[in-house]
Motif scaffolding. Structure first.
Motif, PDB file in Angstrom:
ATOM      1  N   ARG A  82      32.829  39.656 -27.611  1.00 13.65           N
ATOM      2  CA  ARG A  82      32.857  38.192 -27.632  1.00 13.65           C
ATOM      3  C   ARG A  82      33.236  37.644 -26.262  1.00 13.65           C
ATOM      4  O   ARG A  82      32.642  36.671 -25.774  1.00 13.65           O
ATOM      5  CB  ARG A  82      33.855  37.714 -28.698  1.00 13.65           C
ATOM      6  CG  ARG A  82      33.997  36.191 -28.779  1.00 13.65           C
ATOM      7  CD  ARG A  82      34.975  35.817 -29.879  1.00 13.65           C
ATOM      8  NE  ARG A  82      36.253  36.495 -29.698  1.00 13.65           N
ATOM      9  CZ  ARG A  82      37.202  36.066 -28.846  1.00 13.65           C
ATOM     10  NH1 ARG A  82      37.007  34.974 -28.114  1.00 13.65           N
ATOM     11  NH2 ARG A  82      38.347  36.716 -28.748  1.00 13.65           N
ATOM     12  N   ARG A 111      30.338  38.195 -23.840  1.00 11.48           N
ATOM     13  CA  ARG A 111      29.236  37.254 -24.096  1.00 11.48           C
ATOM     14  C   ARG A 111      29.554  35.878 -23.531  1.00 11.48           C
ATOM     15  O   ARG A 111      28.679  35.193 -23.009  1.00 11.48           O
ATOM     16  CB  ARG A 111      28.972  37.164 -25.596  1.00 11.48           C
ATOM     17  CG  ARG A 111      27.752  36.313 -25.933  1.00 11.48           C
ATOM     18  CD  ARG A 111      27.450  36.297 -27.407  1.00 11.48           C
ATOM     19  NE  ARG A 111      26.201  35.607 -27.687  1.00 11.48           N
ATOM     20  CZ  ARG A 111      25.709  35.399 -28.894  1.00 11.48           C
ATOM     21  NH1 ARG A 111      26.383  35.846 -29.962  1.00 11.48           N
ATOM     22  NH2 ARG A 111      24.566  34.753 -29.066  1.00 11.48           N
ATOM     23  N   GLY A 112      30.812  35.472 -23.600  1.00  3.57           N
ATOM     24  CA  GLY A 112      31.189  34.167 -23.064  1.00  3.57           C
ATOM     25  C   GLY A 112      31.281  34.141 -21.549  1.00  3.57           C
ATOM     26  O   GLY A 112      31.347  33.056 -20.957  1.00  3.57           O
ATOM     27  N   SER A 113      31.277  35.312 -20.894  1.00  2.67           N
ATOM     28  CA  SER A 113      31.432  35.369 -19.438  1.00  2.67           C
ATOM     29  C   SER A 113      30.109  35.541 -18.699  1.00  2.67           C
ATOM     30  O   SER A 113      30.047  35.303 -17.490  1.00  2.67           O
ATOM     31  CB  SER A 113      32.367  36.530 -19.060  1.00  2.67           C
ATOM     32  OG  SER A 113      33.632  36.387 -19.682  1.00  2.67           O
ATOM     33  N   GLU A 122      26.103  34.587 -18.389  1.00  2.00           N
ATOM     34  CA  GLU A 122      25.173  33.534 -18.793  1.00  2.00           C
ATOM     35  C   GLU A 122      24.002  34.072 -19.611  1.00  2.00           C
ATOM     36  O   GLU A 122      23.583  33.456 -20.594  1.00  2.00           O
ATOM     37  CB  GLU A 122      24.651  32.812 -17.548  1.00  2.00           C
ATOM     38  CG  GLU A 122      23.727  31.650 -17.853  1.00  2.00           C
ATOM     39  CD  GLU A 122      23.280  30.927 -16.603  1.00  2.00           C
ATOM     40  OE1 GLU A 122      22.481  29.987 -16.727  1.00  2.00           O
ATOM     41  OE2 GLU A 122      23.731  31.315 -15.505  1.00  2.00           O
ATOM     42  N   TYR A 166      23.903  36.505 -21.637  1.00  2.80           N
ATOM     43  CA  TYR A 166      24.312  36.793 -23.010  1.00  2.80           C
ATOM     44  C   TYR A 166      24.479  35.506 -23.814  1.00  2.80           C
ATOM     45  O   TYR A 166      24.229  35.478 -25.019  1.00  2.80           O
ATOM     46  CB  TYR A 166      25.610  37.581 -23.023  1.00  2.80           C
ATOM     47  CG  TYR A 166      25.472  39.004 -22.514  1.00  2.80           C
ATOM     48  CD1 TYR A 166      24.246  39.648 -22.510  1.00  2.80           C
ATOM     49  CD2 TYR A 166      26.575  39.705 -22.034  1.00  2.80           C
ATOM     50  CE1 TYR A 166      24.114  40.939 -22.045  1.00  2.80           C
ATOM     51  CE2 TYR A 166      26.463  41.008 -21.567  1.00  2.80           C
ATOM     52  CZ  TYR A 166      25.225  41.613 -21.571  1.00  2.80           C
ATOM     53  OH  TYR A 166      25.094  42.892 -21.110  1.00  2.80           O
ATOM     54  N   LEU A 167      24.910  34.429 -23.135  1.00  6.00           N
ATOM     55  CA  LEU A 167      25.047  33.146 -23.828  1.00  6.00           C
ATOM     56  C   LEU A 167      23.702  32.621 -24.301  1.00  6.00           C
ATOM     57  O   LEU A 167      23.610  31.911 -25.302  1.00  6.00           O
ATOM     58  CB  LEU A 167      25.701  32.116 -22.896  1.00  6.00           C
ATOM     59  CG  LEU A 167      27.197  32.286 -22.628  1.00  6.00           C
ATOM     60  CD1 LEU A 167      27.648  31.318 -21.546  1.00  6.00           C
ATOM     61  CD2 LEU A 167      28.002  32.062 -23.909  1.00  6.00           C
ATOM     62  N   GLU A 168      22.636  32.997 -23.560  1.00  6.96           N
ATOM     63  CA  GLU A 168      21.303  32.502 -23.896  1.00  6.96           C
ATOM     64  C   GLU A 168      20.625  33.345 -24.975  1.00  6.96           C
ATOM     65  O   GLU A 168      19.506  33.032 -25.383  1.00  6.96           O
ATOM     66  CB  GLU A 168      20.437  32.488 -22.637  1.00  6.96           C
ATOM     67  CG  GLU A 168      20.957  31.526 -21.572  1.00  6.96           C
ATOM     68  CD  GLU A 168      20.167  31.619 -20.281  1.00  6.96           C
ATOM     69  OE1 GLU A 168      19.281  32.510 -20.199  1.00  6.96           O
ATOM     70  OE2 GLU A 168      20.408  30.811 -19.368  1.00  6.96           O
TER      71      GLU A 168
END
Length: 318
Positions: free
Chosen positions: A26, A29-31, A33, A35-37
């Motif tokens: 988690r 994923r937040g660090s 970009e 993975y955020l997409e």
């Protein structure tokens, strides 16, 4: 797409190397970009697992740590991913310097120079270069063909290529689809060895006969098995005329054709500005002899003489 993946892998590696504690999926994923997409958790999980495996294949040591609460985290400790100190003696440093000079005429010159600078910054000795101080000769691998760099990258990345190729006895180039294996320098010329898809056979192409731009396919897999380095080199030498099965008798103008003289089994002066040479005869010799133009006359065997005459007529017609 390749650049985006490389950037994603670099960002993941930096996150894992820069943390002092294990990071959960988690947090990663937040660090990052990319993975955020990701469209869904499943898509992210698949992407992360592939990236993690790719980094491990590249040599990064990634630890999987389970906390007391059962949470899984990841990190790459710096002490586990640090290369040992570089220790080179003066002779090894001179050898690396000599190797870097070989590529000064190619597009690899910048990479070779940068690698030497990094090694020297890490403590490589600035030894006196015996080759530079005491020798008037300096090694060079000339690379003038525009096709060299795209083919080198295609060989490295195992990507099929397409290019227009003009054979020595052809008036027009033909389009060839090739799975590139390796590049070889032989007698001052560069050759590409690979699998010709249309002919379904091993072929060797001389880079100076490639016309136009080399077009590579970003996606695609090889259909033929890539042989080991020794086999490929033997293929290059055979198709370039290195493997001799018999001898040929030629007349050579006095003072000309040093490469032919260096291979001669015997040399006899004929007078009137001509010498008679007996040289090894293998596949590709006719194409090589044509390059010497009016300085060479083939006497024996008859089939070699006919092949050379046919090539010269094809060139004259063009």
């Amino acid at each position: 797409m390749a650049i985006a993946k490389a950037e994603r892998l670099m960002n993941l590696a930096l996150c894992l190397l820069g943390t002092r504690r294990p990071l959960s999926k988690r947090e990663l994923r937040g660090s990052i970009e990319a993975y955020l997409e990701a469209g869904s958790d499943d898509a992210f999980n698949r992407m992360f697992e592939r990236d993690k495996d790719d980094l491990r294949e590249l040599g990064l040591v990634i630890e999987t740590v389970e906390s007391l609460d059962g949470d899984i985290g990841y990190l790459a400790r710096r002490d586990s991913n640090r290369l040992p100190p570089i220790t080179l003696d003066a002779e090894e440093a001179a050898a690396l310097g000599l190797a870097a000079k070989v590529w000064q005429q190619a597009r690899l010159a910048g990479a070779a120079s940068g690698a030497l600078q990094k090694l020297r910054a890490a403590g490589m000795p600035e030894a006196e270069d015996a080759y530079e101080v005491h020798s008037a000769l300096e090694p060079r691998i000339p690379v003038h063909e525009a096709a060299f760099e795209p083919l080198m990258l295609a060989c490295r990345d195992r990507r099929p290529v397409t290019f227009d190729y003009r054979k020595a006895n052809a008036a027009r180039p033909e389009t060839r689809q090739v799975e590139p294996w390796t590049l070889e320098c032989w007698r001052g010329h560069w050759y590409l060895a690979g699998w010709d898809r249309e002919r379904r056979a091993e072929r060797v192409f001389r880079l100076s006969r490639i016309t136009g731009r080399v077009r590579s396919r970003q996606a695609g897999t090889f259909t033929a098995e890539v042989p080991d380095v020794v086999t490929v080199r033997e293929t290059v030498e055979s198709w370039a005329g290195e493997t001799a099965t018999r001898t040929a008798l030629i007349r050579l103008r006095t003072g000309a054709g040093y490469p032919l003289r260096s291979r001669a089994v015997s040399v006899r002066e004929l007078g009137d500005g001509w010498d008679e040479l007996e040289i090894p005869y293998g596949h590709g010799l006719d194409a090589w002899l044509v390059e010497f133009g009016p300085d060479v006359v083939v006497q024996e065997p008859a089939d070699l003489r006919a092949d050379v005459v046919d090539r010269l007529r094809a060139v004259a017609k063009d």
